[in-house]
Design an enzyme around this catalytic site. Structure first.
Site, mmCIF file in Angstrom:
data_model
loop_
_atom_site.group_PDB
_atom_site.id
_atom_site.type_symbol
_atom_site.label_atom_id
_atom_site.label_comp_id
_atom_site.label_asym_id
_atom_site.label_seq_id
_atom_site.Cartn_x
_atom_site.Cartn_y
_atom_site.Cartn_z
ATOM 1 N N GLU A 71 0.857 -1.073 0.198
ATOM 2 C CA GLU A 71 0.204 -0.078 -0.198
ATOM 3 C C GLU A 71 0.859 1.247 0.063
ATOM 4 O O GLU A 71 1.681 1.399 0.831
ATOM 5 C CB GLU A 71 -0.953 0.085 1.230
ATOM 6 C CG GLU A 71 -1.935 1.192 1.145
ATOM 7 C CD GLU A 71 -3.084 1.383 2.138
ATOM 8 O OE1 GLU A 71 -3.515 0.067 2.553
ATOM 9 O OE2 GLU A 71 -3.613 2.229 2.379
ATOM 10 N N ASP A 145 -2.348 11.984 -3.213
ATOM 11 C CA ASP A 145 -2.319 13.540 -3.156
ATOM 12 C C ASP A 145 -2.607 13.979 -4.649
ATOM 13 O O ASP A 145 -1.991 13.578 -5.857
ATOM 14 C CB ASP A 145 -0.813 14.037 -3.000
ATOM 15 C CG ASP A 145 -0.587 13.979 -1.362
ATOM 16 O OD1 ASP A 145 -1.621 13.871 -0.584
ATOM 17 O OD2 ASP A 145 0.570 13.642 -0.994
ATOM 18 N N TYR A 216 -9.488 10.103 4.160
ATOM 19 C CA TYR A 216 -9.342 10.811 3.019
ATOM 20 C C TYR A 216 -10.938 10.746 2.352
ATOM 21 O O TYR A 216 -11.358 11.699 1.592
ATOM 22 C CB TYR A 216 -8.313 10.760 2.113
ATOM 23 C CG TYR A 216 -7.430 11.981 2.698
ATOM 24 C CD1 TYR A 216 -6.530 11.839 3.674
ATOM 25 C CD2 TYR A 216 -7.301 13.095 2.170
ATOM 26 C CE1 TYR A 216 -5.400 12.509 4.202
ATOM 27 C CE2 TYR A 216 -6.322 14.043 2.657
ATOM 28 C CZ TYR A 216 -5.484 13.718 3.763
ATOM 29 O OH TYR A 216 -4.655 14.938 4.175
ATOM 30 N N GLU A 217 -11.168 9.290 2.182
ATOM 31 C CA GLU A 217 -12.582 9.273 1.581
ATOM 32 C C GLU A 217 -13.670 9.883 2.350
ATOM 33 O O GLU A 217 -14.673 10.541 1.810
ATOM 34 C CB GLU A 217 -12.706 7.777 1.288
ATOM 35 C CG GLU A 217 -14.158 7.475 0.734
ATOM 36 C CD GLU A 217 -14.267 5.980 0.253
ATOM 37 O OE1 GLU A 217 -13.779 5.786 -0.970
ATOM 38 O OE2 GLU A 217 -14.941 5.170 1.002
HETATM 39 C C1 LIG Z 1 -4.227 12.411 0.378
HETATM 40 S S1 LIG Z 1 -3.437 11.324 1.637
HETATM 41 C C2 LIG Z 1 -4.368 9.792 1.560
HETATM 42 C C3 LIG Z 1 -4.050 8.902 2.672
HETATM 43 C C4 LIG Z 1 -4.825 7.653 2.910
HETATM 44 N N1 LIG Z 1 -4.354 6.490 1.782
HETATM 45 C C5 LIG Z 1 -6.294 7.863 2.962
HETATM 46 O O1 LIG Z 1 -7.071 7.254 1.953
HETATM 47 O O2 LIG Z 1 -6.674 8.446 3.704
HETATM 48 C C6 LIG Z 1 -1.899 10.889 0.613
HETATM 49 C C7 LIG Z 1 -1.001 10.348 1.258
HETATM 50 O O3 LIG Z 1 0.060 9.776 0.430
HETATM 51 C C8 LIG Z 1 1.265 9.932 1.005
HETATM 52 N N2 LIG Z 1 2.463 10.096 -0.102
HETATM 53 C C9 LIG Z 1 2.741 11.009 -0.787
HETATM 54 N N3 LIG Z 1 3.578 10.811 -1.667
HETATM 55 C C10 LIG Z 1 4.057 9.554 -1.240
HETATM 56 C C11 LIG Z 1 5.377 8.787 -1.834
HETATM 57 N N4 LIG Z 1 6.028 9.160 -2.602
HETATM 58 N N5 LIG Z 1 5.454 7.744 -1.058
HETATM 59 C C12 LIG Z 1 4.470 7.281 -0.118
HETATM 60 N N6 LIG Z 1 3.489 8.049 0.369
HETATM 61 C C13 LIG Z 1 3.279 9.021 -0.287
HETATM 62 C C14 LIG Z 1 1.098 11.246 1.927
HETATM 63 O O4 LIG Z 1 2.026 11.490 2.915
HETATM 64 C C15 LIG Z 1 -0.302 11.146 2.204
HETATM 65 O O5 LIG Z 1 -0.351 10.727 3.410
#
Ligand SMILES: C[S@@+](CC[C@H](N)C(=O)[O-])C[C@H]1O[C@@H](n2cnc3c(N)ncnc32)[C@H](O)[C@@H]1O
Length: 235
Positions: A71, A145, A216-217
């Protein structure tokens, strides 16, 4: 996360544009980080530990696991822990550089008592470098993101810089799931993911049977945005 709150962190050789730290951690979360993180973290991902980028031995990490799943960006860890609890025979790896998210995950791991999880508390790209070719049977990208500004679209995960390394570590036939609430992210995913060696199997508003809604959903739903679920298969 809002774009204003993004820090740019220059690592040794890669830019990471997300946030690594948020609001102050609770005392309990500090305890989880100091007591549990080292044991649950994969060894040999960081460049200092593994400058030659030798592949990890996943069978050694997860003795007896039937297969390995990944994940990317697990946030608070709801989905990661739910999957680990639902599939105890699978070894599941989560990557997340945001330390507050990692601390939340650790609390959930304690509460659920799952033992088939490993963490990379950092950038998924560093992890993909050292995962053996074809070693992962399923990958999840939940609410990545969105990077809404056009000039930032190349920072999205659904670009060849991220997708080609992901395709390398996925086994032929492996499933790659994406959940997003951003129509333009769907557009870019449908355009870019197949170029990296995947076929689009399904997409729409119905989640997978084993889905659990993430933070986030929930935020997207509160703000009136509509979830979209895409399933790709590695060719
Ligand atoms: C919008 S949040 C969604 C979090 C979670 N998956 C949810 O649905 O609630 C996006 C997440 O992706 C992580 N992220 C961004 N770039 C990443 C990378 N290169 N590797 C791992 N995680 C990353 C961010 O730190 C953030 O926590």
């Amino acid at each position: 996360m809002s774009e204003d709150s993004q820090d740019q962190v220059q690592t040794e050789w890669r830019n990471f544009y997300g946030r690594r730290h948020g609001k102050t951690l609770r005392d309990s979360q500090r305890v989880y980080l100091s007591e549990d993180l080292a044991t649950l973290s994969l060894q040999g991902v960081d460049r200092e530990e593994n400058p030659e980028r030798l592949p990890l031995d996943l069978a050694e990490v997860f003795g007896g696991a039937r297969e390995f799943w990944l994940e990317i960006g697990f946030g608070g860890g709801e989905h990661l822990v739910h999957m680990a609890a639902s599939y105890p025979e699978i070894g599941i790896i989560g990557a997340e550089p945001f330390v507050n998210g990692v601390a939340m995950l650790l609390g959930k791991i304690r509460a659920a008592g799952v033992t088939n999880l490993a963490i990379h508390p950092g950038d998924a790209r560093d992890l993909m470098d050292v995962l053996p070719e074809g070693s992962v049977a399923k990958a999840f990208l939940n609410y990545p993101d969105p990077w809404p500004k056009r000039r930032h679209h190349r920072r999205r995960f659904v670009t060849q810089d991220h997708l080609v390394p992901l395709a390398r570590v996925l086994a032929p036939g492996a499933e790659f799931r994406i959940a997003t609430d951003i129509p333009d992210y769907v557009r870019q995913a449908v355009q870019e993911v197949p170029k990296a060696g995947f076929e689009l199997v399904a997409q729409g508003g119905e989640p997978w049977a084993d889905w659990i809604s993430t933070r986030y959903e929930q935020k997207a739903l509160r703000e009136g945005r509509v979830p979209h679920y895409l399933t790709f298969r590695r060719r």
